[in-house]
Design an enzyme around this catalytic site. Sequence first.
Site, PDB file in Angstrom:
ATOM      1  N   ASP A 162       0.880  -1.159  -0.077  1.00 35.03           N
ATOM      2  CA  ASP A 162       0.096  -0.165  -0.051  1.00 35.03           C
ATOM      3  C   ASP A 162       0.735   1.318  -0.058  1.00 35.03           C
ATOM      4  O   ASP A 162       2.165   1.240   0.047  1.00 35.03           O
ATOM      5  CB  ASP A 162      -1.016   0.139   1.178  1.00 35.03           C
ATOM      6  CG  ASP A 162      -1.827   1.244   1.325  1.00 35.03           C
ATOM      7  OD1 ASP A 162      -2.359   1.694   0.151  1.00 35.03           O
ATOM      8  OD2 ASP A 162      -2.100   1.753   2.340  1.00 35.03           O
ATOM      9  N   SER A 163       0.063   2.281  -0.300  1.00 33.87           N
ATOM     10  CA  SER A 163       1.166   3.579  -0.253  1.00 33.87           C
ATOM     11  C   SER A 163       1.609   3.860   1.381  1.00 33.87           C
ATOM     12  O   SER A 163       2.339   4.674   1.465  1.00 33.87           O
ATOM     13  CB  SER A 163       0.234   4.786  -0.683  1.00 33.87           C
ATOM     14  OG  SER A 163      -0.770   4.965   0.305  1.00 33.87           O
TER      15      SER A 163
ATOM     16  N   CYS B 106     -11.078   3.275   0.372  1.00 33.11           N
ATOM     17  CA  CYS B 106      -9.396   3.663   0.658  1.00 33.11           C
ATOM     18  C   CYS B 106      -9.251   2.578   1.846  1.00 33.11           C
ATOM     19  O   CYS B 106      -9.888   2.773   2.904  1.00 33.11           O
ATOM     20  CB  CYS B 106      -9.283   5.051   0.836  1.00 33.11           C
ATOM     21  SG  CYS B 106      -7.604   5.359   1.306  1.00 33.11           S
ATOM     22  N   THR B 107      -8.103   1.914   1.728  1.00 37.00           N
ATOM     23  CA  THR B 107      -7.740   1.367   2.899  1.00 37.00           C
ATOM     24  C   THR B 107      -7.125   1.716   4.140  1.00 37.00           C
ATOM     25  O   THR B 107      -7.141   1.010   5.024  1.00 37.00           O
ATOM     26  CB  THR B 107      -6.615  -0.111   2.199  1.00 37.00           C
ATOM     27  OG1 THR B 107      -5.608   0.691   1.810  1.00 37.00           O
ATOM     28  CG2 THR B 107      -7.237  -0.928   1.141  1.00 37.00           C
ATOM     29  N   HIS B 108      -7.134   3.039   3.814  1.00 42.99           N
ATOM     30  CA  HIS B 108      -6.718   3.846   5.060  1.00 42.99           C
ATOM     31  C   HIS B 108      -7.931   3.885   6.110  1.00 42.99           C
ATOM     32  O   HIS B 108      -7.748   4.089   7.417  1.00 42.99           O
ATOM     33  CB  HIS B 108      -6.138   5.151   4.866  1.00 42.99           C
ATOM     34  CG  HIS B 108      -4.671   5.061   4.328  1.00 42.99           C
ATOM     35  ND1 HIS B 108      -4.057   4.417   3.306  1.00 42.99           N
ATOM     36  CD2 HIS B 108      -3.324   5.499   5.142  1.00 42.99           C
ATOM     37  CE1 HIS B 108      -2.907   4.754   3.341  1.00 42.99           C
ATOM     38  NE2 HIS B 108      -2.291   5.447   4.347  1.00 42.99           N
TER      39      HIS B 108
ATOM     40  N   CYS C  53      -4.518  -1.390  -1.872  1.00 39.74           N
ATOM     41  CA  CYS C  53      -4.508   0.102  -2.093  1.00 39.74           C
ATOM     42  C   CYS C  53      -5.462   0.217  -3.350  1.00 39.74           C
ATOM     43  O   CYS C  53      -5.119  -0.360  -4.448  1.00 39.74           O
ATOM     44  CB  CYS C  53      -3.143   0.733  -2.533  1.00 39.74           C
ATOM     45  SG  CYS C  53      -3.153   2.372  -2.905  1.00 39.74           S
ATOM     46  N   ASN C  54      -6.614   1.006  -3.042  1.00 38.74           N
ATOM     47  CA  ASN C  54      -7.501   1.257  -4.105  1.00 38.74           C
ATOM     48  C   ASN C  54      -6.921   1.930  -5.100  1.00 38.74           C
ATOM     49  O   ASN C  54      -6.931   1.721  -6.490  1.00 38.74           O
ATOM     50  CB  ASN C  54      -8.733   1.846  -3.635  1.00 38.74           C
ATOM     51  CG  ASN C  54      -9.513   1.006  -2.548  1.00 38.74           C
ATOM     52  OD1 ASN C  54     -10.431   0.610  -2.934  1.00 38.74           O
ATOM     53  ND2 ASN C  54      -9.132   0.984  -1.233  1.00 38.74           N
ATOM     54  N   THR C  55      -6.060   3.170  -4.716  1.00 34.72           N
ATOM     55  CA  THR C  55      -5.631   3.977  -5.816  1.00 34.72           C
ATOM     56  C   THR C  55      -4.461   3.228  -6.758  1.00 34.72           C
ATOM     57  O   THR C  55      -4.757   3.291  -8.060  1.00 34.72           O
ATOM     58  CB  THR C  55      -4.833   5.125  -5.208  1.00 34.72           C
ATOM     59  OG1 THR C  55      -5.658   5.559  -3.969  1.00 34.72           O
ATOM     60  CG2 THR C  55      -4.529   6.229  -6.009  1.00 34.72           C
TER      61      THR C  55
ATOM     62  N   GLY D  11      -2.855   9.161  -3.467  1.00 35.15           N
ATOM     63  CA  GLY D  11      -4.343   9.701  -3.928  1.00 35.15           C
ATOM     64  C   GLY D  11      -4.458  10.788  -4.529  1.00 35.15           C
ATOM     65  O   GLY D  11      -5.446  10.932  -5.490  1.00 35.15           O
TER      66      GLY D  11
HETATM   67  N1  DGL Z   1      -4.807   3.475   0.966  1.00 39.28           N
HETATM   68  C1  DGL Z   1      -4.815   3.898  -0.224  1.00 39.28           C
HETATM   69  C2  DGL Z   1      -5.999   3.622  -0.983  1.00 39.28           C
HETATM   70  O1  DGL Z   1      -6.712   2.323  -0.899  1.00 39.28           O
HETATM   71  C3  DGL Z   1      -4.286   5.181  -0.859  1.00 39.28           C
HETATM   72  C4  DGL Z   1      -3.957   6.208   0.183  1.00 39.28           C
HETATM   73  C5  DGL Z   1      -3.368   7.509  -0.414  1.00 39.28           C
HETATM   74  O2  DGL Z   1      -2.083   7.222  -0.528  1.00 39.28           O
HETATM   75  O3  DGL Z   1      -3.603   8.326  -0.775  1.00 39.28           O
HETATM   76  O4  DGL Z   1      -6.560   4.126  -2.006  1.00 39.28           O
END
Ligand code: DGL
Length: 280
Positions: free
Chosen positions: A17-18, A195-197, A81-83, A50
Site C-alpha cells: 500500500d502507499s 480507501c484502505t486507510h 490500495c484502491n488507488t 491519492g
Molecule cells: N490506501 C490507499 C487506497 O486504498 C491510498 C491512500 C493514499 O495514499 O492516498 O487508496
Amino acid sequence: MTVSALVAAEAPIGVFDSGVGGLSVLRALQAELPHERFVYFADSGHAPYGERNGQYVVERSRQVLGQLRREHAVKMLVVACNTATAAAIHLLRAEHPGLPIVGVEPALKPAVAASRTRRIGVLATRGTLASAKYAALQASLGNEATFIAQPCDGLAAAIERFDTTKIVALCAQYTGALGTFGNKNGQIDTLVLGCTHYPIVADQLRACVGSQVTLIETGPPVARQARNVLETASLVSDHATSSSEVCLLSSGNAALLREAAARWLGVNATAGVYPVVASS
Ligand code: DGL
C-alpha cells in the site's frame, strides 16, 4: 504437487500500500490465511498516492513489486490500495505473467446488497474516483442505487501521521458533504470505505454518521479472494502447524509502521526499512 510448486508454496505473500492503510487488508489476510508468511511494504516515503498523478502511482507500483520479487521471491501480490489497483493493476499483471495479483476496489456491490434506501456514500481518494476502473464499476451498478462519491484529500496523509485533530475534522467535513445519513427514504444508509486507510478511522467516521449506517470495507472479501486464487494455483502453504508471520518494510518511517501494525494486528512483526527510492 511438484517439488517446485511445494517450494513456491512456502514463499511469502507480498502485500503493498502507499502506507499503513493496507494493514487493514493484512489483518483480514492473516485471519483468512493463518499459516502464511507475509511481507508488507508501506510506501510511506511516497504517500499519499491519492493526490498524485496516475503515472507516478504506476511507477511506484512497478518499483515496489520489482523489489518484492527480487528480494523476497513473493508467490503472490495483494495490492492493498484502491488507488494503486485502479492505476496500475492491469499493467502489473501484464508485466508479471504467472504471478497471481489480487487488488482492491471500493465495495460498491456489497453496498448495494446492504442498502435499503438505495443511497450509498463512497469515500475514496481523488485518484480512485477519477479512474476509468471506478467509472466502469459504478456504471455497471448504475440502476441499482444512487452513489454519492466524495474525494477525501488529506485524510490518508493525516492517518499516516496519526494526526487525530485533523482526522476528526476531515471525517466531519467529508461525511457532511455527502448529505444526510439514516435509514429513512432519501437518506444515506450505507457508507463505502473506498480507501484502505479509512477502516483505521472507522470509529471517527461512525461518530459522524450514526449507528444506523452500515460501513463497508474491503479487507475480508479481498482475503477470501486471495485464498481462492492461492488454492487454484496450488500455492497454499503446507505449514499447518506454524502461525502467520509478517515482515514489515517501509520506504518511510518504520517506527510508525511498527506502531500501526501493533495497534492493528496485535502482533509483533519484524521491521526493516527500504531506502527511499527517488521518483519524479
Ligand atoms: N490506501 C490507499 C487506497 O486504498 C491510498 C491512500 C493514499 O495514499 O492516498 O487508496
